[in-house]
Enzyme design. Structure first.
Site, mmCIF file in Angstrom:
data_model
loop_
_atom_site.group_PDB
_atom_site.id
_atom_site.type_symbol
_atom_site.label_atom_id
_atom_site.label_comp_id
_atom_site.label_asym_id
_atom_site.label_seq_id
_atom_site.Cartn_x
_atom_site.Cartn_y
_atom_site.Cartn_z
ATOM 1 N N CYS A 76 37.924 -19.688 -16.739
ATOM 2 C CA CYS A 76 38.373 -18.925 -15.554
ATOM 3 C C CYS A 76 37.355 -17.794 -15.460
ATOM 4 C CB CYS A 76 39.765 -19.017 -15.692
ATOM 5 S SG CYS A 76 40.786 -20.056 -15.791
ATOM 6 N N GLY B 122 32.655 -13.041 -13.809
ATOM 7 C CA GLY B 122 31.956 -13.078 -15.212
ATOM 8 C C GLY B 122 31.518 -12.009 -16.173
ATOM 9 N N GLY B 123 32.433 -11.026 -16.050
ATOM 10 C CA GLY B 123 32.338 -9.934 -17.090
ATOM 11 C C GLY B 123 32.428 -10.330 -18.332
ATOM 12 N N LYS B 124 33.629 -11.123 -18.686
ATOM 13 C CA LYS B 124 33.820 -11.592 -20.064
ATOM 14 C C LYS B 124 32.686 -12.538 -20.585
ATOM 15 C CE LYS B 124 38.860 -10.726 -19.422
ATOM 16 N NZ LYS B 124 38.723 -10.382 -18.114
ATOM 17 N N ASP C 139 40.859 -17.434 -19.566
ATOM 18 C CA ASP C 139 41.569 -16.031 -19.091
ATOM 19 C C ASP C 139 42.303 -16.325 -17.745
ATOM 20 O OD1 ASP C 139 41.949 -13.364 -18.363
ATOM 21 O OD2 ASP C 139 39.959 -12.947 -17.768
ATOM 22 N N CYS D 250 45.987 -10.715 -18.213
ATOM 23 C CA CYS D 250 46.208 -9.296 -18.128
ATOM 24 C C CYS D 250 47.876 -8.795 -17.671
ATOM 25 C CB CYS D 250 45.129 -8.540 -17.282
ATOM 26 S SG CYS D 250 44.957 -9.394 -15.743
#
Length: 508
Positions: free
Chosen positions: A237, A241-243, A308, A361
């Site tokens: 998920c 795209g930060g992770k 995520d 989160c």
């Protein structure tokens, strides 16, 4: 500060209190339509309206008056300035008409003794009840109050292009004010914390790809994935795209990293970040859902699969305060179904001996431990690994038990949860052609998108992906009985797209 500025803040707030779309989107639209506002004026408007959203139950209490409309946005702005910011009536009087001066005196004199704890925490009753059941009254109140403050600006150093000491030294050298407000993050070995918000999107370190805006909790999640060089890894998920970018950097540009998401727009926006990052091992693929047929050929191929998951985002209220008024119990129940289904499908992608990481989160057991426990009960071929041990192996001393559980009042991060499962045995999948080659399912790499860096700097701050609460105006709970008089719900429940924080400038 001018009377016109207070009026403009009230206009924006009135629009936000309809809760018909994400607060950051409406604020951005207002600024696009009012380009004459300078940096300080924009900061005042943004901080004021977000300050009201953070303290809506409390401020609704001190503005409540039987003879006046308790929903008046100007009164809420005044209450924020007087009761939260601590300004005096004398400071504000030159900017107020006679009616507003009366309001100011009424607001200043209103007693707030013996307020219900849910009002002090500034959350709705249903959420308060869940937090108390999970954490106890004392910690529930501490969690609620920790969400009253703005989040710090956390940066992730891209180790493909630089190192933390070098980046930190540059920021410190530029800090001409002499304030010691730049430091290393306490847990992430590649993080930098800057309490003062700033527009990082045009900084040379950002444009050169040496830093990304990313909460320390998100950075730690990439270390929990613990990818090794040459592995095959999926971010199931991926969102903006930060992770994925953080995981790719830990892989040192080796192996193959897949970024899957149902949103073509989010993956398209990943392109600009990818170009800055210097990564060449990432491939992005739009999927229709977790059951997309194109995933079938990748079953059992991945060493690591990160889920995520779409969630309520209630761990990100420092950045997205409107979420606590939008989300309802029925929205969480809908998300639980999605979370269960996505995790079950991602399990099929994991190879024997590989790991599946489930993360949200959210602060709620319903989205966290309960989903993990249910998964283990229905998937005997997986076992739970200890998150603290995985982090310790990478020299990160953070022990929250078997699960990673980050809380704003304890760790100064967004609220995060993660569980790591290891696949202990292969399960035969009917209809799966094991002869299908990995290469036949390799998607094309995403091309760079023309996105302003300042916008992309905010793209991955919190990432409560696909949390689409359908609630209308909140039935904001009264402080003295059950419900406060802040906002009266009449609109239909909006479908909410991904929410990002709209602070003066900064992000993930």
């Amino acid at each position: 500060m001018t009377p016109n500025l207070i009026r403009q803040a009230a206009v924006v707030l009135s629009n936000l209190l309809t809760f018909s779309s994400p607060a950051d989107a409406k604020l951005s639209e207002f600024f696009r339509n009012n380009r004459e506002l300078g940096t300080k004026e924009r900061a005042f408007v943004a901080e004021s309206v977000y300050g009201v959203l953070r303290r809506l139950r409390f401020l609704s209490t001190v503005t409540a008056n039987e003879e006046d409309d308790p929903d008046d946005a100007r009164k809420l702005i005044l209450a924020y300035l007087l009761r939260v910011q601590g300004m005096s009536i004398r400071e504000l009087e030159p900017m107020l008409n006679e009616q507003q001066k009366e309001w100011a005196h009424m607001i200043k004199a209103k007693s707030t003794e013996n307020l219900p704890l849910a009002v002090q925490a500034d959350v709705r009753d249903w959420l308060w009840d869940k937090l108390v059941a999970q954490y106890g009254e004392k910690d529930a109140l501490a969690i609620g109050r920790s969400m009253h403050e703005q989040a710090t600006l956390d940066l992730r150093v891209n180790t493909i292009k630089g190192n933390r000491d070098e980046v930190l030294a540059k920021f410190i050298s530029e800090n001409t004010s002499g304030e010691t407000n730049i430091s290393r993050t306490p847990y992430s070995p590649i993080g930098i914390r800057m309490p003062n918000r700033m527009n990082i999107g045009r900084h040379v370190l950002f444009t050169e790809g040496k830093i990304e805006v990313q909460d320390e909790g998100s950075q730690l999640l990439s270390y929990l994935v613990a990818p090794k060089r040459g592995m095959m890894v999926a971010d199931f998920c991926a969102g903006a795209g930060g992770k994925s970018l953080a995981i790719g950097a830990l892989m040192r540009n080796t192996g193959r990293l897949y970024a899957f998401d149902v949103s073509e727009k989010r993956l398209h926006n990943l392109g600009q970040r990818l170009k800055r990052s210097g990564l060449s091992n990432m491939h992005a693929q739009v999927i229709s859902s977790e059951t997309d047929p194109k995933l079938k050929r990748l079953n059992g191929k991945f060493d690591r699969v990160l889920v995520d998951a779409p969630c309520s985002g209630l761990g990100t209220l420092r950045r997205n305060p409107d979420l606590k008024w939008r989300q309802m119990p029925e929205d969480v129940a809908e998300l639980n179904v999605k979370q269960t289904n996505i995790l079950a499908r991602a399990a099929k992608l994991t190879k024997t001996g590989g790991r599946l990481i489930y993360a949200t989160c959210s602060l709620l057991n319903d989205e966290n431990e309960k989903i993990a426990e249910q998964f283990l009960a229905t998937h005997p071929d997986f076992k739970l690994l200890n998150a603290a041990e995985i982090l310790a192996q990478q020299h990160i001393e953070l022990d929250t038990g078997n699960y990673l559980k980050l809380l704003p009042h304890l760790h100064n991060t967004d609220g995060f949860f993660a569980a790591v499962f290891e696949k202990t045995q292969a399960v035969h999948e009917a209809g799966t052609d094991q002869a299908d080659t990995e290469a036949s399912a390799v998607p094309a790499q995403v091309e760079g998108a023309a996105v302003e860096p300042a916008v992309m700097a905010e793209a991955d701050e919190a990432e409560p992906k696909a949390a689409k609460p359908k609630t209308a105006k909140p039935k904001t709970d009264k402080p003295t009985v059950e419900k406060a008089k802040a906002v009266k719900p009449k609109a239909e429940k909006p479908k909410v797209a991904k929410v990002k924080a709209a602070k003066p400038k900064a992000a993930e």
